[in-house]
Design an enzyme around this catalytic site. Structure first.
Site, PDB file in Angstrom:
ATOM      1  N   TYR A 258      -8.172 -20.930 -20.204  1.00 31.62           N
ATOM      2  CA  TYR A 258      -7.538 -20.853 -18.895  1.00 31.62           C
ATOM      3  C   TYR A 258      -6.774 -22.139 -18.563  1.00 31.62           C
ATOM      4  O   TYR A 258      -5.559 -22.144 -18.442  1.00 31.62           O
ATOM      5  CB  TYR A 258      -8.602 -20.619 -17.803  1.00 31.62           C
TER       6      TYR A 258
ATOM      7  N   GLU B  70      -4.878 -15.805 -20.964  1.00 30.96           N
ATOM      8  CA  GLU B  70      -5.350 -16.504 -19.767  1.00 30.96           C
ATOM      9  C   GLU B  70      -4.594 -17.800 -19.467  1.00 30.96           C
ATOM     10  O   GLU B  70      -4.374 -18.132 -18.305  1.00 30.96           O
ATOM     11  CB  GLU B  70      -6.859 -16.760 -19.860  1.00 30.96           C
TER      12      GLU B  70
ATOM     13  N   GLU C 271      -7.569  -7.409 -14.562  1.00 31.90           N
ATOM     14  CA  GLU C 271      -6.166  -7.008 -14.476  1.00 31.90           C
ATOM     15  C   GLU C 271      -5.885  -5.600 -14.986  1.00 31.90           C
ATOM     16  O   GLU C 271      -4.891  -5.386 -15.692  1.00 31.90           O
ATOM     17  CB  GLU C 271      -5.325  -8.021 -15.251  1.00 31.90           C
TER      18      GLU C 271
ATOM     19  N   HIS D  77      -3.171 -14.279  -9.827  1.00 33.55           N
ATOM     20  CA  HIS D  77      -3.637 -14.331 -11.221  1.00 33.55           C
ATOM     21  C   HIS D  77      -3.629 -12.937 -11.861  1.00 33.55           C
ATOM     22  O   HIS D  77      -3.012 -12.727 -12.910  1.00 33.55           O
ATOM     23  CB  HIS D  77      -5.040 -14.941 -11.258  1.00 33.55           C
ATOM     24  N   GLU D  78      -4.289 -11.998 -11.225  1.00 34.46           N
ATOM     25  CA  GLU D  78      -4.380 -10.659 -11.837  1.00 34.46           C
ATOM     26  C   GLU D  78      -3.002 -10.002 -11.914  1.00 34.46           C
ATOM     27  O   GLU D  78      -2.685  -9.320 -12.877  1.00 34.46           O
ATOM     28  CB  GLU D  78      -5.384  -9.782 -11.081  1.00 34.46           C
TER      29      GLU D  78
ATOM     30  N   ASP E  72     -16.921 -13.039 -26.139  1.00 35.56           N
ATOM     31  CA  ASP E  72     -17.286 -13.622 -24.857  1.00 35.56           C
ATOM     32  C   ASP E  72     -17.697 -15.095 -24.997  1.00 35.56           C
ATOM     33  O   ASP E  72     -17.669 -15.844 -24.024  1.00 35.56           O
ATOM     34  CB  ASP E  72     -18.425 -12.806 -24.240  1.00 35.56           C
TER      35      ASP E  72
ATOM     36  N   HIS F 107      -1.031 -11.184 -14.866  1.00 33.92           N
ATOM     37  CA  HIS F 107      -1.405 -10.506 -16.116  1.00 33.92           C
ATOM     38  C   HIS F 107      -0.532  -9.279 -16.402  1.00 33.92           C
ATOM     39  O   HIS F 107      -0.504  -8.799 -17.533  1.00 33.92           O
ATOM     40  CB  HIS F 107      -2.868 -10.060 -16.066  1.00 33.92           C
TER      41      HIS F 107
HETATM   42  N1  BES Z   1      -9.206 -11.026 -17.613  1.00 32.65           N
HETATM   43  C1  BES Z   1     -10.024 -11.846 -16.813  1.00 32.65           C
HETATM   44  C2  BES Z   1     -11.437 -11.377 -16.741  1.00 32.65           C
HETATM   45  C3  BES Z   1     -12.142 -11.258 -18.076  1.00 32.65           C
HETATM   46  C4  BES Z   1     -11.906 -12.131 -19.106  1.00 32.65           C
HETATM   47  C5  BES Z   1     -13.058 -10.258 -18.258  1.00 32.65           C
HETATM   48  C6  BES Z   1     -12.566 -11.986 -20.318  1.00 32.65           C
HETATM   49  C7  BES Z   1     -13.728 -10.115 -19.458  1.00 32.65           C
HETATM   50  C8  BES Z   1     -13.479 -10.987 -20.494  1.00 32.65           C
HETATM   51  C9  BES Z   1      -9.481 -12.005 -15.393  1.00 32.65           C
HETATM   52  O1  BES Z   1      -8.096 -11.980 -15.328  1.00 32.65           O
HETATM   53  C10 BES Z   1      -9.903 -13.347 -14.877  1.00 32.65           C
HETATM   54  O2  BES Z   1      -9.533 -14.318 -15.469  1.00 32.65           O
HETATM   55  N2  BES Z   1     -10.645 -13.387 -13.781  1.00 32.65           N
HETATM   56  C11 BES Z   1     -11.092 -14.617 -13.147  1.00 32.65           C
HETATM   57  C12 BES Z   1     -10.292 -14.878 -11.903  1.00 32.65           C
HETATM   58  C13 BES Z   1      -9.239 -15.867 -11.956  1.00 32.65           C
HETATM   59  C14 BES Z   1      -8.617 -16.152 -10.624  1.00 32.65           C
HETATM   60  C15 BES Z   1      -9.357 -17.051 -12.831  1.00 32.65           C
HETATM   61  C16 BES Z   1     -12.511 -14.424 -12.694  1.00 32.65           C
HETATM   62  O3  BES Z   1     -13.002 -13.313 -12.722  1.00 32.65           O
HETATM   63  O4  BES Z   1     -13.144 -15.385 -12.283  1.00 32.65           O
HETATM   64 ZN    ZN Z   2      -7.241 -13.701 -16.217  1.00 33.89          ZN
END
Ligand code: BES
Ligand code: ZN
Length: 587
Positions: A366, A303, A256, A280-281, A358, A284
């Protein structure tokens, strides 16, 4: 207090970063300077920054004179404290530096790793704590900064950033300006051969020339989504909302970055069936970018809210059935995942001491996070909850907050309105305890009931070609495959493949599940496709289950290691970090 940063912002705080950088694909290096503006409540204190994998060349104060600096011991995940001795009058410092091969935020792609196979490509990934590997700064989501940048790239390439574009200067450098304070993990850059297609006045898409028109088609509903989101959560406050489709090694589905969502090309299914990723993005832009988790223990604030909003946006545009279908699948995925998670990782307000942020990246923040908000909505009613959410965003706009601050606001602005209703929600249980509370909402989709019927028929012996699958898009197929997974064998997979051509599907979401089943049931005709997928796609969510499935058998382990030996250089550091662990390679 953020345990994942060395900085001491209550003594000296960075408020703005001014970047002047050059992208050098040949050397795989970004070099240049950053000027940091400082707020100094404690004039005696040094400036403490985060830095990891950076070569610091010089540090100067406001008067241009050199300043003493030192790099502390390096922690494997947090990097080092970069401590700078300030003079009384310093309001800025200027750091000259370059990135190194250890700058994990950056992925340098050769031409072969791009769609057009013509030119190299670079992108950055800052969240959660990787911005410190390409910019020395106070890399904590509680330390919001504004930024501007001047970036030179190679002739013919375009540089884009998570900011307002401010044109090119006389030397052909790209200029950017982010004048709203953001957490450092949202600073992002991409550089490659890029073209742009507008979607609306304020929305558009960037991608490589061979991808950009397909991307424009897939994301055609983006303006509608922004309008739906604004009706729900208040004005969109970031000017433009553009997307960039990156090469397939991008480690996430989407990221995002403000003004410019970074997206994987694997969402280009051709039928818009995966655009909940855009919802989703985009969501954010409120939850995460406007109101940000103050620490990574509060990640669910980013999330969980976003998955909840994503669903509200999807409902508004594509109807309640589509939203329910996606929510039901999300819950099923969470329940499967939770079985494998330690209790401490099933908690929304997660303890991360001694751990990398992480480690908290699971379905819990989520999906459990979103269900928690659904539960509040269910108890208080949508009208009251929506009013609460609007005021929550207005009250905390451009701020970073903790779970405790959220709870306080919730108690004061919603729970106090009706104590009897509030008593139906056990906050402690939702936020601090493992597992899913019994009162968790259970989204139910009619379409998936139909799919269950077909699963039953298949299990009772109906031939694949005789199943009623007309009109099924991604989600019904996912539900179908998960539903028959245990009852499969290679022979049954061959029949399904003949009827539905799964092995050659262009839908990466379906393919990912199919390939996992193929490994599990040793369905050899999918081997080539599997290897090819692992050699091109770097999206961690897809790769993780495939490698995990492979290492379950001795023979699979050998194969996984053989493929990974070739594929590893093609993945981003965030993906290799995870896969290294699955394959038992040491960090
Ligand atoms: N912000 C996240 C990606 C992220 C989280 C990167 C933590 C690094 C550390 C992004 O918004 C996300 O949640 N992406 C998901 C997609 C979504 C539709 C659930 C993904 O990449 O799978
Ligand atoms: Zn996200």
């Amino acid at each position: 207090m953020d345990i994942h940063s060395h900085c001491e912002p209550e003594r000296v705080r960075v408020t703005h970063a001014s970047l002047d950088l050059e992208v050098d694909h040949a050397k795989k290096e970004i070099r240049g300077t950053v000027v940091l503006s400082l707020d100094r409540p404690d004039r005696e204190a040094p400036l403490v920054l985060d830095a990891k994998g950076l070569a610091i060349e010089s540090v100067k104060g406001s008067d241009g004179g050199v300043r003493l600096w030192s790099l502390g011991p390096e922690d494997a995940s947090l990097g080092s404290a970069l401590t700078i001795e300030l003079l009384w009058a310093d309001t800025t410092v200027r750091i000259a530096y370059r990135t190194t091969e250890r700058s994990e935020a950056l992925q340098w792609l050769g031409p072969d790793q791009t769609a057009d196979r013509a030119e190299p490509f670079l992108f950055t990934q800052g969240e959660p704590i990787f911005t410190r590997t390409w910019i020395p700064l106070q890399d904590s989501p509680g330390v919001r900064i504004t930024y501007d940048a001047r970036v030179r790239g190679p002739e013919g390439q375009t540089v884009v950033m998570s900011a307002e574009q401010a044109g090119k200067d006389a030397e052909g450098a790209f200029r950017f300006r982010m004048d709203r304070p953001i957490p450092p993990y949202l600073i992002a850059l991409a550089c490659g051969r890029l073209e742009f297609r507008p979607i609306s006045e304020r929305c558009g898409v960037w991608a490589e020339p061979s991808v950009v028109d397909r991307a424009r088609e897939e994301f055609a509903d983006t303006e509608k989504m922004v309008q739906a989101a604004e009706l729900l959560f208040g004005p969109y406050r970031w000017g433009r909302y553009d997307l960039i489709v990156l090469p397939p090694s991008f480690p996430f589905g989407g990221m995002e970055n403000p003004c410019l969502t970074f997206a994987t090309p694997t969402v280009l299914a051709g039928d818009r069936s995966l655009v909940s990723l855009v919802a989703h993005e985009l969501a954010h832009s409120w939850s995460g970018n406007l109101v940000t988790n103050a620490t990574w223990s509060d990640f669910w604030l980013n999330e969980g809210f976003t998955v909840y909003f994503e669903s509200r946006i999807m409902e508004r545009i594509y109807g309640v059935e589509r939203a329910r279908m996606e929510a039901q699948i999300g819950l099923a995925d969470l329940e499967r995942e939770m079985k494998e998670l330690e209790p401490r990782d099933q908690v929304l307000h997660i303890h991360l001491r001694g751990r990398h942020p992480d480690d908290g990246f699971t379905g819990v923040p989520y999906v459990k996070g979103a269900l928690f908000l659904r539960r509040i909505e269910e108890v208080f009613g949508r009208g009251s909850f929506d009013r609460f959410l609007r005021s929550y965003f207005d009250a905390h706009a451009f701020r970073s907050i903790t779970t405790g601050q959220f709870v306080q606001y919730l108690e004061r602005e919603l729970f106090s309105l009706d104590r009897a209703l509030a008593a139906q929600i056990d906050l402690h249980k939702w936020l601090e305890e493992p597992g899913l509370p019994e009162d968790a909402p259970r989204p139910q989709s009619k379409t998936l009931v139909e799919v269950d019927l077909q699963i039953g028929r298949w299990k009772a012996g109906t031939a694949p070609g005789d199943l009623e699958t007309r009109g099924w898009v991604t989600q019904p197929w996912l539900h179908f495959l998960e539903g028959i997974g245990d009852a499969l064998d290679a022979g049954a997979m061959a029949k399904l493949d003949e009827a539905f051509r799964f092995t050659s599907t262009g839908n990466s979401e379906v393919l990912d599940v199919w390939l996992r089943l193929a490994i599990q049931h040793r369905y050899a005709p999918a081997d080539t496709r599997l290897e090819n997928f692992l050699m091109t796609v770097g999206r961690r969510k897809y790769l993780e289950p495939l490698y995990k499935e492979m290492v379950k058998t001795g023979e699979g382990k050998v194969r996984a290691n053989a493929i990974y030996a070739k594929a590893r250089p093609l993945y981003h550091a965030m993906t290799t970090g995870t896969i290294d662990e699955i394959l038992g390679r040491k960090k």
